[in-house]
Write a protein that holds these residues in place. Structure first.
Motif, PDB file in Angstrom:
ATOM      1  N   LEU A   1      -3.110  11.597   4.270  1.00 39.91           N
ATOM      2  CA  LEU A   1      -3.088  10.100   3.601  1.00 39.91           C
ATOM      3  C   LEU A   1      -4.698   9.899   3.239  1.00 39.91           C
ATOM      4  O   LEU A   1      -4.953   9.297   2.501  1.00 39.91           O
ATOM      5  CB  LEU A   1      -2.604   9.145   4.745  1.00 39.91           C
TER       6      LEU A   1
ATOM      7  N   TYR B   1       3.518   2.071  13.013  1.00 40.64           N
ATOM      8  CA  TYR B   1       2.766   1.829  11.367  1.00 40.64           C
ATOM      9  C   TYR B   1       2.508   0.463  11.345  1.00 40.64           C
ATOM     10  O   TYR B   1       3.284  -0.687  11.525  1.00 40.64           O
ATOM     11  CB  TYR B   1       4.199   2.117  10.367  1.00 40.64           C
TER      12      TYR B   1
ATOM     13  N   ALA C   1      -6.369   8.858  -0.549  1.00 39.64           N
ATOM     14  CA  ALA C   1      -6.927   7.615  -0.616  1.00 39.64           C
ATOM     15  C   ALA C   1      -8.396   7.670  -0.538  1.00 39.64           C
ATOM     16  O   ALA C   1      -9.166   6.562  -0.819  1.00 39.64           O
ATOM     17  CB  ALA C   1      -6.149   6.505   0.059  1.00 39.64           C
TER      18      ALA C   1
ATOM     19  N   LEU D   1       7.158   9.814   8.812  1.00 41.58           N
ATOM     20  CA  LEU D   1       6.520   8.695   8.293  1.00 41.58           C
ATOM     21  C   LEU D   1       7.642   7.803   8.099  1.00 41.58           C
ATOM     22  O   LEU D   1       7.391   6.439   8.144  1.00 41.58           O
ATOM     23  CB  LEU D   1       5.842   8.813   6.862  1.00 41.58           C
TER      24      LEU D   1
ATOM     25  N   ALA E   1       4.926  10.262  -0.638  1.00 39.27           N
ATOM     26  CA  ALA E   1       4.586   8.746  -0.382  1.00 39.27           C
ATOM     27  C   ALA E   1       3.529   8.487  -1.359  1.00 39.27           C
ATOM     28  O   ALA E   1       2.621   9.324  -1.687  1.00 39.27           O
ATOM     29  CB  ALA E   1       4.062   8.953   1.140  1.00 39.27           C
TER      30      ALA E   1
ATOM     31  N   ALA F   1       0.776  -1.342  -0.005  1.00 35.60           N
ATOM     32  CA  ALA F   1      -0.080  -0.106   0.133  1.00 35.60           C
ATOM     33  C   ALA F   1       0.769   0.991  -0.162  1.00 35.60           C
ATOM     34  O   ALA F   1       0.276   2.448  -0.251  1.00 35.60           O
ATOM     35  CB  ALA F   1      -0.852   0.070   1.376  1.00 35.60           C
ATOM     36  N   LEU F   2       2.097   1.260   0.462  1.00 39.49           N
ATOM     37  CA  LEU F   2       2.714   2.312   0.651  1.00 39.49           C
ATOM     38  C   LEU F   2       4.191   2.394  -0.111  1.00 39.49           C
ATOM     39  O   LEU F   2       4.831   1.328  -0.142  1.00 39.49           O
ATOM     40  CB  LEU F   2       3.056   2.521   2.022  1.00 39.49           C
TER      41      LEU F   2
ATOM     42  N   ASP G   1      -6.424   3.432   8.004  1.00 35.71           N
ATOM     43  CA  ASP G   1      -5.635   4.286   8.553  1.00 35.71           C
ATOM     44  C   ASP G   1      -4.476   3.630   8.919  1.00 35.71           C
ATOM     45  O   ASP G   1      -4.655   2.515   9.911  1.00 35.71           O
ATOM     46  CB  ASP G   1      -6.041   5.109   9.670  1.00 35.71           C
TER      47      ASP G   1
ATOM     48  N   TRP H   1       0.393   6.371  -1.556  1.00 39.43           N
ATOM     49  CA  TRP H   1      -0.486   5.605  -0.608  1.00 39.43           C
ATOM     50  C   TRP H   1      -1.531   5.127  -1.409  1.00 39.43           C
ATOM     51  O   TRP H   1      -2.471   6.079  -1.879  1.00 39.43           O
ATOM     52  CB  TRP H   1      -0.647   6.612   0.638  1.00 39.43           C
ATOM     53  N   GLN H   2      -1.971   3.868  -1.188  1.00 34.59           N
ATOM     54  CA  GLN H   2      -2.731   3.179  -1.919  1.00 34.59           C
ATOM     55  C   GLN H   2      -3.206   3.752  -3.424  1.00 34.59           C
ATOM     56  O   GLN H   2      -4.112   4.001  -3.986  1.00 34.59           O
ATOM     57  CB  GLN H   2      -4.400   3.676  -1.041  1.00 34.59           C
TER      58      GLN H   2
END
Length: 229
Positions: free
Chosen positions: A203, A225, A207, A160, A143, A133-134, A213, A145-146
């Motif tokens: 984020l 994370y 997404a 992050l 980043a 996903a990341l 989350d 993300w998704q």
């Protein structure tokens, strides 16, 4: 090339003191005495860091900070009145990277400026992290993300990065202050909470609200994370 620092301060005595202090430390100082001119200098001269007073004419410090964060992620050191906790919390929530109450010590101000510039250097970000996903993209301080790219501030990217490098493990607030903010004494714990909130919001906006989350708060300890299953 000399590092440029923009000082947005309407008090002439404070502005002069900052100019002399920073110039002697080897910085090129740009100055503005109101918020509107501060934004003009910011986008015309592209400094490496901005020192921003809260109480400004034309546009106040909050408006300048908001417009700055819409356009750039350069480090911002916010100057607040001593004891004005509400201002400090508001500044961190709005995206300031650090704050310093007035009156301030010369050595402390220089140390905070040096720390912010050190953290914002691209050379500080190396390597990538990748799961389903990341993906971290250090060269763009972003980043994915998704499947959606998220542009991050220097602090958000480092935060992050530290969390994903310790995926599945709790990183304490004290550890985050030391690794992300170079603040091993743990001063200003609210910085962590508000930086996590900003990161979560970015984020989620990228997404969609229904996306998982990945940042978990562990009460009384810190954050971790969670890589998607």
């Amino acid at each position: 090339m000399t590092t440029r620092v923009l000082v947005v301060e309407d008090d002439p005595d404070v502005a002069l003191a900052l100019r002399v202090l920073l110039t002697r430390a080897g910085y090129e100082v740009l100055a503005a005495d109101n918020g509107r001119d501060g934004l003009k200098r910011l986008f015309a001269d592209r400094p490496a860091l901005m020192i921003l007073d809260v109480g400004l004419p034309e546009l106040n410090g909050w408006e300048v900070l908001e417009r700055t964060r819409d356009m750039t992620d350069l480090p911002v050191l916010l100057l607040t009145a001593r004891g004005a906790e509400r201002d400090r919390v508001r500044g961190l929530r709005a995206g300031a990277d650090d704050y310093l109450p007035k009156p301030f010590g010369n050595e402390e101000l220089l140390a905070r400026v040096e720390a912010l510039l050190r953290r914002s250097s691209p050379a500080r970000w190396s390597g990538q992290y990748l799961d389903e996903a990341l993906r971290l993209v250090p060269e763009r301080r972003a980043a994915v993300w998704q499947g959606h790219e998220v542009r991050l501030s220097a602090i958000e990217f480092r935060l992050l990065q530290v969390l994903v490098r310790n995926r599945g493990r709790v990183v304490t607030v004290e550890q985050l202050l030391a690794r992300v903010w170079d603040d091993p004494d743990g001063v200003g714990r609210d910085r962590v909470k508000f930086a996590v909130l900003r990161l979560r919001r970015k984020l989620a906006e990228a997404a969609g609200a229904d996306a998982e989350d990945p940042l978990e708060a562990v009460r009384g300890l810190g954050y971790r994370y969670r890589a998607p299953e």
